[in-house]
Write an enzyme that holds these catalytic residues in place. Structure first.
Site, PDB file in Angstrom:
ATOM      1  N   SER A 144       3.307   9.245  -6.713  1.00 23.01           N
ATOM      2  CA  SER A 144       2.681  10.665  -5.515  1.00 23.01           C
ATOM      3  C   SER A 144       3.684  12.006  -6.558  1.00 23.01           C
ATOM      4  O   SER A 144       2.618  12.851  -6.136  1.00 23.01           O
ATOM      5  CB  SER A 144       2.884  10.389  -4.448  1.00 23.01           C
ATOM      6  OG  SER A 144       3.650  10.247  -4.500  1.00 23.01           O
ATOM      7  N   HIS A 162       2.591   1.506  -3.273  1.00 22.66           N
ATOM      8  CA  HIS A 162       3.486   2.386  -3.608  1.00 22.66           C
ATOM      9  C   HIS A 162       3.397   2.687  -2.086  1.00 22.66           C
ATOM     10  O   HIS A 162       4.288   2.245  -1.457  1.00 22.66           O
ATOM     11  CB  HIS A 162       2.651   3.894  -3.629  1.00 22.66           C
ATOM     12  CG  HIS A 162       3.750   5.030  -3.940  1.00 22.66           C
ATOM     13  ND1 HIS A 162       4.556   5.070  -3.898  1.00 22.66           N
ATOM     14  CD2 HIS A 162       3.826   6.509  -4.590  1.00 22.66           C
ATOM     15  CE1 HIS A 162       5.077   6.378  -3.533  1.00 22.66           C
ATOM     16  NE2 HIS A 162       4.318   7.524  -4.298  1.00 22.66           N
ATOM     17  N   HIS A 221      14.274  -3.083  -4.469  1.00 21.13           N
ATOM     18  CA  HIS A 221      13.899  -1.585  -4.950  1.00 21.13           C
ATOM     19  C   HIS A 221      14.319  -1.815  -5.779  1.00 21.13           C
ATOM     20  O   HIS A 221      15.040  -2.504  -6.918  1.00 21.13           O
ATOM     21  CB  HIS A 221      14.485  -0.746  -3.833  1.00 21.13           C
ATOM     22  CG  HIS A 221      14.311   0.977  -3.560  1.00 21.13           C
ATOM     23  ND1 HIS A 221      14.206   1.489  -4.646  1.00 21.13           N
ATOM     24  CD2 HIS A 221      13.528   1.206  -3.060  1.00 21.13           C
ATOM     25  CE1 HIS A 221      13.735   2.526  -4.576  1.00 21.13           C
ATOM     26  NE2 HIS A 221      13.531   2.259  -3.810  1.00 21.13           N
ATOM     27  N   ARG A 258      17.971   4.982   4.731  1.00 21.80           N
ATOM     28  CA  ARG A 258      16.280   5.634   5.648  1.00 21.80           C
ATOM     29  C   ARG A 258      16.208   4.276   6.341  1.00 21.80           C
ATOM     30  O   ARG A 258      16.223   4.209   7.723  1.00 21.80           O
ATOM     31  CB  ARG A 258      15.079   5.211   4.588  1.00 21.80           C
ATOM     32  CG  ARG A 258      15.799   6.797   3.885  1.00 21.80           C
ATOM     33  CD  ARG A 258      14.955   7.505   2.427  1.00 21.80           C
ATOM     34  NE  ARG A 258      14.256   5.965   2.044  1.00 21.80           N
ATOM     35  CZ  ARG A 258      13.223   5.531   0.757  1.00 21.80           C
ATOM     36  NH1 ARG A 258      12.348   6.707   1.367  1.00 21.80           N
ATOM     37  NH2 ARG A 258      13.275   5.061   0.393  1.00 21.80           N
ATOM     38  N   ASP A 293      11.101   0.560   3.938  1.00 19.16           N
ATOM     39  CA  ASP A 293       9.637   0.655   5.364  1.00 19.16           C
ATOM     40  C   ASP A 293      10.325  -1.032   6.050  1.00 19.16           C
ATOM     41  O   ASP A 293       9.176  -1.867   6.526  1.00 19.16           O
ATOM     42  CB  ASP A 293       8.429  -0.179   4.253  1.00 19.16           C
ATOM     43  CG  ASP A 293       7.739   0.998   3.220  1.00 19.16           C
ATOM     44  OD1 ASP A 293       8.239   1.625   3.413  1.00 19.16           O
ATOM     45  OD2 ASP A 293       8.237   0.242   1.739  1.00 19.16           O
TER      46      ASP A 293
HETATM   47  N1  HAX Z   1      10.713 -10.984  -2.413  1.00 18.72           N
HETATM   48  C1  HAX Z   1      11.180 -11.559  -2.689  1.00 18.72           C
HETATM   49  N2  HAX Z   1      11.219 -11.586  -4.637  1.00 18.72           N
HETATM   50  C2  HAX Z   1      11.516 -10.626  -4.916  1.00 18.72           C
HETATM   51  C3  HAX Z   1      11.412  -9.475  -4.169  1.00 18.72           C
HETATM   52  C4  HAX Z   1      11.689  -9.330  -2.588  1.00 18.72           C
HETATM   53  N3  HAX Z   1      11.269  -9.207  -1.892  1.00 18.72           N
HETATM   54  N4  HAX Z   1      11.506  -8.421  -4.717  1.00 18.72           N
HETATM   55  C5  HAX Z   1      11.664  -8.868  -5.803  1.00 18.72           C
HETATM   56  N5  HAX Z   1      11.927  -9.804  -6.069  1.00 18.72           N
HETATM   57  C6  HAX Z   1      11.601 -10.573  -7.898  1.00 18.72           C
HETATM   58  C7  HAX Z   1      10.467 -10.119  -7.971  1.00 18.72           C
HETATM   59  O1  HAX Z   1       8.744 -10.140  -7.359  1.00 18.72           O
HETATM   60  C8  HAX Z   1      11.085 -10.211  -9.872  1.00 18.72           C
HETATM   61  O2  HAX Z   1      10.468 -11.682  -9.901  1.00 18.72           O
HETATM   62  P1  HAX Z   1       9.919 -11.684 -11.194  1.00 18.72           P
HETATM   63  O3  HAX Z   1      10.398 -12.335 -12.641  1.00 18.72           O
HETATM   64  O4  HAX Z   1       9.270 -13.152 -11.289  1.00 18.72           O
HETATM   65  O5  HAX Z   1       9.116 -10.691 -11.657  1.00 18.72           O
HETATM   66  C9  HAX Z   1      12.625  -9.988  -9.134  1.00 18.72           C
HETATM   67  O6  HAX Z   1      12.819 -10.211  -7.866  1.00 18.72           O
HETATM   68  C10 HAX Z   1      12.801  -9.120  -9.957  1.00 18.72           C
HETATM   69  O7  HAX Z   1      12.718  -8.470  -9.184  1.00 18.72           O
HETATM   70  P2  HAX Z   1      13.741  -6.862  -9.534  1.00 18.72           P
HETATM   71  O8  HAX Z   1      14.050  -6.058 -10.831  1.00 18.72           O
HETATM   72  O9  HAX Z   1      14.360  -7.326  -8.451  1.00 18.72           O
HETATM   73  O10 HAX Z   1      12.533  -5.577  -8.055  1.00 18.72           O
HETATM   74  P3  HAX Z   1      11.971  -4.429  -8.834  1.00 18.72           P
HETATM   75  O11 HAX Z   1      12.186  -3.317  -9.019  1.00 18.72           O
HETATM   76  O12 HAX Z   1      10.658  -5.347 -10.696  1.00 18.72           O
HETATM   77  O13 HAX Z   1      10.717  -4.511  -7.808  1.00 18.72           O
HETATM   78  C11 HAX Z   1       9.820  -4.212  -5.607  1.00 18.72           C
HETATM   79  C12 HAX Z   1      11.274  -3.620  -6.113  1.00 18.72           C
HETATM   80  C13 HAX Z   1      10.545  -3.260  -4.021  1.00 18.72           C
HETATM   81  C14 HAX Z   1       8.328  -3.395  -6.255  1.00 18.72           C
HETATM   82  C15 HAX Z   1      10.447  -5.449  -5.567  1.00 18.72           C
HETATM   83  O14 HAX Z   1      11.295  -5.593  -4.924  1.00 18.72           O
HETATM   84  C16 HAX Z   1       8.893  -5.993  -4.195  1.00 18.72           C
HETATM   85  O15 HAX Z   1       7.840  -6.433  -4.807  1.00 18.72           O
HETATM   86  N6  HAX Z   1       9.140  -5.854  -2.794  1.00 18.72           N
HETATM   87  C17 HAX Z   1       8.390  -6.412  -1.345  1.00 18.72           C
HETATM   88  C18 HAX Z   1       7.303  -5.457  -1.647  1.00 18.72           C
HETATM   89  C19 HAX Z   1       8.170  -3.898  -1.045  1.00 18.72           C
HETATM   90  O16 HAX Z   1       9.560  -3.865   0.041  1.00 18.72           O
HETATM   91  N7  HAX Z   1       7.885  -2.463  -1.288  1.00 18.72           N
HETATM   92  C20 HAX Z   1       8.419  -1.331  -0.699  1.00 18.72           C
HETATM   93  C21 HAX Z   1       9.305  -0.652  -1.615  1.00 18.72           C
HETATM   94  C22 HAX Z   1      10.038   0.817  -0.584  1.00 18.72           C
HETATM   95  C23 HAX Z   1       9.303   1.493  -1.815  1.00 18.72           C
HETATM   96  O17 HAX Z   1       9.795   2.459  -2.795  1.00 18.72           O
HETATM   97  N8  HAX Z   1       7.813   2.338  -1.273  1.00 18.72           N
HETATM   98  O18 HAX Z   1       7.613   3.300  -0.923  1.00 18.72           O
END
Ligand code: HAX
Length: 432
Positions: free
Chosen positions: A233, A263, A309, A318, A366
């Site tokens: 954003s 996001h 994250h 936060r 979150d």
């Molecule tokens: N639960 C299960 N598996 C998870 C996980 C979680 N909370 N977080 C990461 N992983 C997995 C990923 O899916 C990835 O798996 P694959 O290799 O099979 O694809 C692996 O762990 C490595 O990922 P990572 O390097 O740890 O994390 P990324 O940087 O790729 O992604 C995310 C970061 C926030 C998107 C991820 O941790 C996630 O999906 N979390 C849950 C959703 C969430 O809470 N999102 C809000 C984020 C906060 C924000 O920015 N809000 O705006």
């Protein structure tokens, strides 16, 4: 708003001096290299932007100026706007002055309400917020002055004018959207004696709420204000404004990015997860129940919302700030209790699950916020991202004011085709 303007001017001078001394050392110094993986992988980890409002450290989280989240989380959002723009906290009389200034600029135009009321009843509130801001674009002072012909050095002053006009109307607009979309459509008038967040809390008109709800909204609007420059954003907003599209266009564009499930929508996913645990086990839920639920979720190939994250490698400060609020005001709430249980069991599970592939097993911002909002009767999950948006507009405004003040040019990175990449690797004899 002479104090704010003067402090922004000082900040711009300091930032410009820093840039001059960086440039004096040579503009061709290399900051980062780009790999094929980064080019095809959303530019993750590529250092290619400068943002002087805030910085996210993997181990200590969000910093605004030199302040950590803990330093600023108890402040008012108005003070955070000052901090984002100037790098320092305002003097104690600023809040009163700023309220008086914003009071002069309130009043969402009638045509904006007409636009919002004309939309289908099930329109997403984020669409309404983005359209509401865009509908007011004709009011842009920057556009009017630009058409008259102004020096480039003056751009930031009119961008600040637009920012103040938008911020003044934002609580009314956001609350009005809630009332039109989820209530009877009757608007609650702006109260000139209330602060920015207090006004929003009041105009939402959620029955049974009190000063504690206003306090939560204040905290929410502080904690989501900015997260450096590369998130979808903020980056979108900056790119649009770099074309000298005024702040109304830039804010609306940024909000459109925030509306995406990758996001700004994660907070509602977290609350849904908590509610599923409650539905399954009821109020007698135990740590073992929560542990099993988390493991089952992971075994079914799903992620645990609110954990992990892309940048952070510790518990998001936060999240800690929200938990502190919850401990003080929501201790007995069933959702908050589950959020706490999740925090007690999830990191240890994620650390080892599937070979420990999760880079960051800790909670992000979150993980708990939705349970706190629900406790105070904010049960329209679709609206949570609007609150995020109201807060993030502080960051969009500050980032664009500073960028304009530093005379930053239109953003235009180079893209290439697959064929170009293949040729490049062949010609330079580069192997993966
Ligand atoms: N639960 C299960 N598996 C998870 C996980 C979680 N909370 N977080 C990461 N992983 C997995 C990923 O899916 C990835 O798996 P694959 O290799 O099979 O694809 C692996 O762990 C490595 O990922 P990572 O390097 O740890 O994390 P990324 O940087 O790729 O992604 C995310 C970061 C926030 C998107 C991820 O941790 C996630 O999906 N979390 C849950 C959703 C969430 O809470 N999102 C809000 C984020 C906060 C924000 O920015 N809000 O705006």
């Amino acid at each position: 708003m002479s104090i704010l303007k003067e402090e922004i001017r000082l900040n711009l001078n300091n930032l410009q001096n820093e840039i001059d001394s960086i440039f004096a050392q040579g503009k061709s110094a290399v900051l980062s290299e780009v790999t094929v993986g980064q080019v095809y992988g959303g530019m993750r980890g590529l250092t290619a932007l400068v943002c002087n409002t805030s910085y996210v450290d993997p181990y200590s989280g969000l910093h605004i100026g030199e302040y950590t989240t803990e330093d600023f989380s108890s402040r008012y959002p108005e003070e955070i706007f000052f901090l984002l723009c100037t790098g320092k906290f305002p003097e104690s009389d600023f809040l009163d002055e700023f309220r008086i200034e914003l009071n002069k600029r309130t009043g969402v135009p009638e045509y904006t309400w007409d636009v919002l009321r004309a939309l289908p009843k099930d329109t997403h509130p984020m669409t309404m917020l983005s359209l509401g801001i865009l509908s007011m674009e004709n009011e842009s002072i920057f556009k009017r002055e630009y058409q008259k012909g102004i020096a480039k050095t003056e751009y930031w002053k009119y961008t600040l004018e637009d920012a103040l006009n938008v911020l003044a109307k934002l609580p009314e607009l956001a609350a009005g959207i809630y009332r039109i979309r989820f209530g009877d459509g009757e608007l609650i008038p702006h109260n000139p004696n209330l602060d920015w967040a207090g006004n929003l809390a009041n105009m939402l008109g959620i029955s049974g709420t009190d000063e504690k709800f206003a306090k939560l909204i204040r905290l929410y609007l502080v904690l989501h204000c900015d997260h450096e420059g590369g998130n979808v954003s903020a980056f979108t907003s900056r790119v649009v404004n770099s074309a000298l599209s005024d702040l109304y266009y830039a804010i609306s564009a940024g909000l459109n990015g925030l509306a995406g499930p990758l996001h700004g929508l994660a907070n509602q996913e977290c609350l849904k997860f908590i509610l599923k645990i409650h539905e399954r086990y009821g109020v007698a839920v135990t740590l073992d129940n929560v542990k099993n639920f988390v493991l089952k979720t992971l075994d079914s190939g799903k992620v645990i919302p609110g954990y992990g994250h892309a940048v952070l490698r510790v518990t998001d400060p936060r999240f800690t700030a929200f938990m502190k609020f919850g401990d003080e005001y929501c201790q007995e709430n069933y959702c908050f209790k589950i959020a706490k249980m999740l925090f007690a069991v999830t990191p240890n599970i994620l650390k080892t699950y599937n070979g420990g592939k999760v880079a960051n097993p800790w909670p992000n911002v979150d993980a708990a916020s939705g349970s706190l909002l629900l406790k105070f009767g904010m049960d329209q999950f679709d609206y949570y991202t609007v609150l995020f948006g109201v807060s993030r507009i502080l960051g969009f405004c500050a980032q664009n004011i500073l960028a304009q003040g530093l005379g930053q040019p239109i953003i235009r990175p180079k893209s290439v085709t697959n064929k170009w990449v293949v040729e490049h690797l062949k010609n330079n004899k580069i192997n993966a």
